[in-house]
Design a protein around this motif. Structure first.
Motif, short mmCIF file in Angstrom:
data_model
loop_
_atom_site.label_atom_id
_atom_site.label_comp_id
_atom_site.label_asym_id
_atom_site.label_seq_id
_atom_site.Cartn_x
_atom_site.Cartn_y
_atom_site.Cartn_z
N TYR A 82 0.84 -1.19 0.00
CA TYR A 82 0.00 0.00 0.00
C TYR A 82 0.88 1.25 0.00
O TYR A 82 1.76 1.40 0.84
CB TYR A 82 -0.92 0.01 1.22
CG TYR A 82 -1.92 -1.12 1.24
CD1 TYR A 82 -2.81 -1.30 0.18
CD2 TYR A 82 -2.00 -2.00 2.31
CE1 TYR A 82 -3.73 -2.33 0.18
CE2 TYR A 82 -2.93 -3.03 2.32
CZ TYR A 82 -3.78 -3.19 1.27
OH TYR A 82 -4.71 -4.21 1.27
N GLY A 135 -5.83 0.46 -0.44
CA GLY A 135 -5.33 0.71 0.91
C GLY A 135 -5.96 1.97 1.47
O GLY A 135 -7.15 2.02 1.73
N ASN A 180 0.57 -1.64 6.27
CA ASN A 180 1.46 -2.54 5.53
C ASN A 180 2.09 -3.57 6.47
O ASN A 180 2.23 -4.74 6.10
CB ASN A 180 2.56 -1.73 4.83
CG ASN A 180 2.10 -1.21 3.48
OD1 ASN A 180 1.44 -1.89 2.72
ND2 ASN A 180 2.45 0.03 3.18
N LEU A 195 -10.65 -3.55 4.85
CA LEU A 195 -9.67 -2.56 5.30
C LEU A 195 -10.24 -1.71 6.43
O LEU A 195 -9.52 -1.30 7.33
CB LEU A 195 -9.21 -1.68 4.13
CG LEU A 195 -7.84 -1.99 3.55
CD1 LEU A 195 -6.71 -1.56 4.46
CD2 LEU A 195 -7.70 -3.47 3.22
#
Length: 281
Positions: free
Chosen positions: A123, A250, A275, A210
């Motif tokens: 990301y 992301g 990450n 996410l």
């Protein structure tokens, strides 16, 4: 190459027709995720969300639809596209089989797996200008179906056309109570004085992977306070920062909403933590 029910086919192979329930009624679900060097990022979370969503839609889950089985089929597809040593975007689509009208003849399912290359392995925060505004022609329903990643994305399609016609990079969607719910392609987070807020699921936002991961990270950080709460359009004008999250991109910072300009300090801090979390998953 695509994978249709376990068979690898060339992309131009005709394998769907006018009876397809995903085409006719949007009777399907999908998961979009990242793969890197033969490993799926946050795969368990994607799998569990898919299984829960299939149950909600009364789809019959095949006995062989284990996490290991689907991962093997996905990685076969990734490898067939020459992406097993590169970053890739994977889409797994599940839809109810042909037959019936609104009432299906069967709850059995089929699946399609696609894999496309990505530019970055991890990301990366994109610092290019990114302007958003509200999309108010249609609204998100405040119900559980809005939490699912279904094939019924007409609202997102017409919202994307509106954004392009108005020189915007994205739009923010509202529910019937005029609360900010999400962006066209992900969940929204609002930052003000170290306090971070995102709309709750009961307001109609997507139950994003996410979103879930970032909430778990934020709850462990002492430097920020976090809340799932109502977000009004008025708050957007007062915020220090806005960013959008989804499993492929992301974190995507918003640079401008109407006359308001935002910085990216918190987003820059969080992308590294995200990450690290992805590498440990």
């Amino acid at each position: 190459m695509i994978n249709y029910n376990g068979n690898l086919l060339a992309e131009n192979t005709p394998f769907l027709d006018h009876r397809n329930r995903g085409l006719r009624y949007g009777d399907g679900l999908f998961e979009a995720m990242r793969a890197l060097n033969g490993k799926l990022i946050f795969w368990e979370d994607h799998y569990l969300r898919l299984m829960a969503s299939m149950r909600i839609l009364r789809m019959e889950i095949p006995m062989n639809f284990t996490m290991e089985f689907l991962e093997e089929r996905i990685m076969e597809t990734v490898e067939a596209n020459g992406l097993d040593r590169a970053p890739a975007r994977v889409r797994l689509t599940v839809y109810r089989n042909d037959g019936g009208r609104y009432l299906p003849e069967s709850n059995d399912i089929s699946y399609i797996i696609e894999a496309d290359p990505l530019a970055e392995p991890f990301y990366v925060l994109d610092g290019t200008p990114y302007e958003v505004d509200l999309y108010k022609d249609f609204y998100v329903n405040k119900d559980m179906l809005s939490n699912l990643k279904t094939n019924n994305k007409v609202l997102n399609v017409v919202g994307s056309i509106f954004a392009e016609e108005n020189g915007l990079q994205n739009c923010l969607l509202l529910n019937g109570d005029k609360q900010v719910v999400e962006a066209l392609n992900g969940n929204i987070f609002v930052v003000k004085d170290g306090h971070i807020k995102t709309p709750p699921l009961e307001h109609g936002c997507l139950d994003g992977i996410l979103r879930k991961k970032l909430i778990a990270i934020l709850k462990k950080l002492e430097e920020y306070s976090f809340e799932e709460g109502a977000v009004s359009p008025f708050e957007l004008q007062k915020a220090d920062e806005l960013f959008i999250t989804n499993s492929v991109v992301g974190i995507r910072p918003v640079s401008k909403y109407r006359k308001k300009q935002y910085h990216t300090t918190v987003a820059q801090d969080l992308v590294g933590k995200l990450n690290a979390n992805a590498r440990l998953a």
